[in-house]
Write a protein that holds these residues in place. Structure first.
Motif, PDB file in Angstrom:
ATOM      1  N   ASN A  75      39.071  34.179  34.185  1.00  0.00           N
ATOM      2  CA  ASN A  75      40.477  33.934  34.514  1.00  0.00           C
ATOM      3  C   ASN A  75      40.797  32.442  34.466  1.00  0.00           C
ATOM      4  O   ASN A  75      41.902  32.046  34.086  1.00  0.00           O
ATOM      5  CB  ASN A  75      40.793  34.509  35.892  1.00  0.00           C
ATOM      6  CG  ASN A  75      42.162  35.153  35.921  1.00  0.00           C
ATOM      7  OD1 ASN A  75      43.053  34.756  35.176  1.00  0.00           O
ATOM      8  ND2 ASN A  75      42.336  36.135  36.767  1.00  0.00           N
ATOM      9  N   TYR A  80      44.319  30.685  33.390  1.00  0.00           N
ATOM     10  CA  TYR A  80      44.878  29.395  33.791  1.00  0.00           C
ATOM     11  C   TYR A  80      45.017  28.437  32.623  1.00  0.00           C
ATOM     12  O   TYR A  80      46.005  27.744  32.504  1.00  0.00           O
ATOM     13  CB  TYR A  80      44.030  28.765  34.897  1.00  0.00           C
ATOM     14  CG  TYR A  80      44.259  29.418  36.237  1.00  0.00           C
ATOM     15  CD1 TYR A  80      45.345  29.057  37.014  1.00  0.00           C
ATOM     16  CD2 TYR A  80      43.420  30.412  36.692  1.00  0.00           C
ATOM     17  CE1 TYR A  80      45.585  29.666  38.235  1.00  0.00           C
ATOM     18  CE2 TYR A  80      43.651  31.036  37.902  1.00  0.00           C
ATOM     19  CZ  TYR A  80      44.739  30.656  38.672  1.00  0.00           C
ATOM     20  OH  TYR A  80      44.977  31.270  39.867  1.00  0.00           O
ATOM     21  N   LYS A 216      39.688  28.594  43.746  1.00  0.00           N
ATOM     22  CA  LYS A 216      41.074  28.528  44.213  1.00  0.00           C
ATOM     23  C   LYS A 216      41.482  27.072  44.450  1.00  0.00           C
ATOM     24  O   LYS A 216      42.590  26.662  44.094  1.00  0.00           O
ATOM     25  CB  LYS A 216      41.201  29.343  45.512  1.00  0.00           C
ATOM     26  CG  LYS A 216      42.611  29.434  46.058  1.00  0.00           C
ATOM     27  CD  LYS A 216      43.476  30.331  45.205  1.00  0.00           C
ATOM     28  CE  LYS A 216      44.946  30.119  45.523  1.00  0.00           C
ATOM     29  NZ  LYS A 216      45.820  30.892  44.638  1.00  0.00           N
ATOM     30  N   ARG A 220      44.573  25.038  42.287  1.00  0.00           N
ATOM     31  CA  ARG A 220      45.795  24.525  42.902  1.00  0.00           C
ATOM     32  C   ARG A 220      45.766  23.005  43.005  1.00  0.00           C
ATOM     33  O   ARG A 220      46.660  22.397  43.577  1.00  0.00           O
ATOM     34  CB  ARG A 220      46.040  25.176  44.268  1.00  0.00           C
ATOM     35  CG  ARG A 220      45.050  24.827  45.337  1.00  0.00           C
ATOM     36  CD  ARG A 220      45.043  25.886  46.413  1.00  0.00           C
ATOM     37  NE  ARG A 220      44.024  25.605  47.407  1.00  0.00           N
ATOM     38  CZ  ARG A 220      44.284  25.152  48.637  1.00  0.00           C
ATOM     39  NH1 ARG A 220      45.514  24.970  49.031  1.00  0.00           N
ATOM     40  NH2 ARG A 220      43.300  24.928  49.468  1.00  0.00           N
ATOM     41  N   GLY A 295      45.598  40.480  36.463  1.00  0.00           N
ATOM     42  CA  GLY A 295      46.651  39.472  36.468  1.00  0.00           C
ATOM     43  C   GLY A 295      46.115  38.144  35.967  1.00  0.00           C
ATOM     44  O   GLY A 295      45.242  37.563  36.594  1.00  0.00           O
ATOM     45  N   SER A 298      45.444  34.408  38.224  1.00  0.00           N
ATOM     46  CA  SER A 298      45.431  34.760  39.638  1.00  0.00           C
ATOM     47  C   SER A 298      43.998  35.051  40.058  1.00  0.00           C
ATOM     48  O   SER A 298      43.309  35.851  39.421  1.00  0.00           O
ATOM     49  CB  SER A 298      46.316  35.979  39.878  1.00  0.00           C
ATOM     50  OG  SER A 298      45.945  36.615  41.064  1.00  0.00           O
ATOM     51  N   GLY A 301      43.873  38.510  41.432  1.00  0.00           N
ATOM     52  CA  GLY A 301      43.928  39.461  40.330  1.00  0.00           C
ATOM     53  C   GLY A 301      42.555  39.775  39.769  1.00  0.00           C
ATOM     54  O   GLY A 301      42.293  40.896  39.338  1.00  0.00           O
ATOM     55  N   ALA A 356      48.158  41.604  40.252  1.00  0.00           N
ATOM     56  CA  ALA A 356      48.486  40.465  41.104  1.00  0.00           C
ATOM     57  C   ALA A 356      49.996  40.365  41.273  1.00  0.00           C
ATOM     58  O   ALA A 356      50.501  40.095  42.360  1.00  0.00           O
ATOM     59  CB  ALA A 356      47.926  39.186  40.502  1.00  0.00           C
ATOM     60  N   ARG A 357      50.749  40.611  40.171  1.00  0.00           N
ATOM     61  CA  ARG A 357      52.200  40.544  40.246  1.00  0.00           C
ATOM     62  C   ARG A 357      52.755  41.703  41.067  1.00  0.00           C
ATOM     63  O   ARG A 357      53.676  41.533  41.863  1.00  0.00           O
ATOM     64  CB  ARG A 357      52.786  40.536  38.825  1.00  0.00           C
ATOM     65  CG  ARG A 357      54.283  40.450  38.776  1.00  0.00           C
ATOM     66  CD  ARG A 357      54.829  39.157  39.369  1.00  0.00           C
ATOM     67  NE  ARG A 357      54.459  38.000  38.599  1.00  0.00           N
ATOM     68  CZ  ARG A 357      55.110  37.586  37.513  1.00  0.00           C
ATOM     69  NH1 ARG A 357      56.143  38.251  37.064  1.00  0.00           N
ATOM     70  NH2 ARG A 357      54.711  36.515  36.873  1.00  0.00           N
ATOM     71  N   ALA A 360      52.370  40.761  44.575  1.00  0.00           N
ATOM     72  CA  ALA A 360      53.343  39.749  44.989  1.00  0.00           C
ATOM     73  C   ALA A 360      54.710  40.395  45.210  1.00  0.00           C
ATOM     74  O   ALA A 360      55.403  40.097  46.192  1.00  0.00           O
ATOM     75  CB  ALA A 360      53.427  38.654  43.936  1.00  0.00           C
TER      76      ALA A 360
END
Lengths: 373, 266
Positions: A75, A80, A216, A220, A295, A298, A301, A356-357, A360
């Motif tokens: 992922n 990303y 994570k 971010r 996802g 994520s 995800g 994941a969506r 959310a």
């Protein structure tokens, strides 16, 4: 009505940047962590259904955790950084075989001069296996500087076929065993032996939780923003001072490192003894499906996708037995393919951005419930 | 060698000068022997009919196109071609004619991405996100929040930019460029497709950026009212050739400019 952030005010940027800014989410997370770290071992210890069964731990939870880890790795690269990769199976294989070599002692004959490293303990072997996978990832990531999308996928496919061949044919990697299959060394961490299913589960869980947290933080932070910038608009990314070379190769390196560690765990902890076939192109596709369905972009995800792709067929397999319907085993296994395939199609139509969506959206709805908006 | 800082150049001296630049794509001459300069602290407009080579000119300045002839001197350093990354590093930021935001990221993350060059901590620190890495992240967040306040986009900071209306996207893009704290800001049609109110807002922001931060601005714009009001000097291109250069009033009364815009009776 319980799930609201009303009244929870942020007084610092650090609080505003938290992964779970809503208090209820944090409570849920701590409960979940307490359950997986303390609850499951206790339940298993006292043989309480369903965690008393070895099958659940050995055949579902352990592979789920390891493949979640690999999905997190992929992922980072595909979700990303936007670099499509079909070589994850190869990077898992590099991790597994290199960890095996480091675990059993490396001996490279170099024109009479022999370079040899004595057998290392398991933990450094696994991490060094990840490091080797990272180097492989960087090498096969170099084409990404010139090509994108499907063309890059084909270049990473080359990695898959190349390493399939290497580990099947170069007997140095398998320590010249006649069958081509190799056995994992005894799993020992700081004097503790990992043998029973629950111990294996705990080992994988620690790896997954640590790597998920580090991943994570990365996505971010500044590097994560650089990756997403490259993914969304590479020209503009370069014009604000992002170096595509650095950002893309970092994505390949870190992604492959995590996938390599997952590969080493898959071989050492889940399989125990394995052949090159364990890391074939099927594995690459499986991981890619997990990432797409879970996802893209994520971390959560990755877990949801791994659960869906891995656990769903197993559950479907059990349903006819549980209901007492007399169906032959072959019919069931075919039905599993059909139902899983249909579910994937349905899911991708309903929500192309994956679980994941959906999650959310559900949270968004829950915040407003019982009002529509 | 360290690039000279913008502060080494006195206000009113040229921060950027373009000399005899020509750019051709095969047989098409996009820019033909154009020279002009941009003085520190001014708002410089580049105007001209469609296809005049304005955007190509910006692309040359920030290193995206490499001209076949000519030189560009920025902050005292002369070069013919450079990578966009080096231009960004040197202090040139820009926005695009059709918004080039990172669509999958929030407005806040887009502007934070503009701080990339200012962030120093390596990936191991970022991975742990403790101590210096966290301090750095918070310090930059504070700067970004100032920009968000300045552009009056507080309410949309956590929203994914793909879901924002066009006018706000343009504003976020300006924010991303400002986050780089550039010495020279290139704006490619900052008001294209906006209504009167949005244009007024944007004009206000451009003047404020110029006033408060002292940023030198080069802008391409089709709205003549805006150009004449905002800019200190205007350069006019037509078919890749410079046809006029001067204050708005001089340019307005220049016969070549009037011909280029209105056409000539044959």
């Amino acid at each position: 009505m319980l799930y609201r952030e009303a009244g929870q005010f942020k007084t610092s940027y650090a609080a505003d940047m938290a992964v779970f800014p809503i208090r209820q989410d944090r409570i849920a997370l701590w409960l979940l962590l307490a359950f997986v770290f303390i609850g499951i071992p206790l339940l298993a210890n006292f043989q309480i259904w369903p965690f008393g069964s070895e099958y659940l731990l050995r055949a579902i939870l352990v592979p789920f955790l390891i493949l979640s880890l690999a999905a997190i790795g992929l992922n980072i690269l595909t979700g990303y950084c936007g670099q499509l990769s079909l070589g994850s199976g190869a990077f898992m294989a590099i991790g597994a075989y290199c960890a095996y070599k480091f675990g059993t002692g490396v001996n490279i004959p170099l024109f009479g001069l022999a370079l040899s490293i004595p057998p290392l303990p398991v933990l450094p072997s696994i991490l060094l296996g990840g490091l080797m996978a990272a180097i492989g990832g960087i090498l096969f990531g170099i084409p990404s500087l010139r090509i994108k999308g499907l063309y890059l996928a084909v270049a990473t496919l080359a990695a898959q076929f190349f390493f399939d061949w290497v580990f099947a044919r170069v007997q140095w990697f398998t320590n010249y065993t006649s069958s081509g299959s190799v056995n994992a060394p005894q799993l020992e961490f700081f004097g503790l032996f990992v043998n029973t299913p629950i111990e294996r589960y705990m080992l994988c869980l620690i790896f997954v939780v640590v790597f998920a947290m580090l991943a994570k933080n990365l996505v971010r932070g500044n590097l994560g923003r650089q990756w997403m910038a490259i993914r969304d608009m590479d020209i503009a990314a370069e014009l604000i001072g992002i170096r595509p070379l650095y950002a893309k190769l970092m994505a390949f390196a870190i992604s492959s490192f995590i996938i390599g560690v997952a590969g080493a765990l898959w071989a050492f902890v889940y399989l125990g003894s394995w052949e090159p076939l364990a890391f074939s192109i099927d594995r690459s596709f499986q991981l890619l499906f997990m990432v797409i369905i879970g996802g893209l972009g994520s971390i959560l995800g990755s877990f949801l996708g791994a659960a869906f792709i891995l656990v769903l067929p197993i559950l479907l397999d059990q349903v006819p037995h549980a209901l007492g319907i007399p169906v032959s085993v072959e019919t069931v296994s075919l039905l599993v393919f059909i139902v899983t395939g249909a579910l994937i199609c349905w899911l991708l139509i309903v929500e192309p951005h994956g679980f994941a969506r959906l999650w959310a959206t559900a949270k968004e709805k829950l915040r407003l419930w019982p009002y529509p908006y | 060698m360290r690039a000279p800082a913008a502060s080494d150049i006195a206000a009113g001296e040229a921060i950027l000068s373009v000399k005899n630049v020509s750019l051709a794509f095969g047989g098409v001459k996009a820019i033909n022997d154009v020279s002009f300069d941009i003085k520190k602290g001014e708002i410089r407009a580049i105007i001209g009919p469609n296809g005049a080579g304005k955007t190509s000119m910006l692309n040359v300045i920030n290193g995206f196109y490499h001209p076949q002839h000519g030189q560009i001197t920025f902050k005292g350093r002369t070069r013919q071609a450079m990578r966009p990354y080096e231009a960004a590093r040197g202090g040139i930021a820009r926005t695009f004619q059709n918004v080039a935001l990172f669509k999958g990221m929030s407005a806040l993350d887009n502007i934070m991405a503009g701080r990339t060059l200012k962030m120093r901590r390596g990936f191991l620190w970022q991975m742990l996100r403790i101590g210096p890495a966290l301090t750095e992240e918070i310090a930059h967040r504070r700067r970004v929040e100032e920009i968000i306040d300045f552009l009056e986009i507080q309410a949309i900071r956590k929203i994914q930019v793909a879901r924002l209306p066009y006018g706000l996207q343009k504003r976020v893009e300006l924010g991303r460029a400002l986050a780089m704290e550039p010495d020279l800001l290139l704006l490619d049609e900052p008001m294209a497709g906006m209504n009167l109110e949005e244009k007024e807002d944007m004009s206000r922001f451009i003047i404020d950026v110029n006033d408060h931060y002292g940023t030198t601005i080069a802008l391409i714009e089709h709205d003549m009212g805006v150009v004449m009001d905002l800019s200190d000097r205007v350069v006019v291109l037509d078919h890749g050739v410079k046809i006029a250069d001067g204050t708005p009033d001089e340019v307005k009364s220049n016969q070549a400019v009037i011909d280029a815009y209105l056409g000539v009776a044959h």
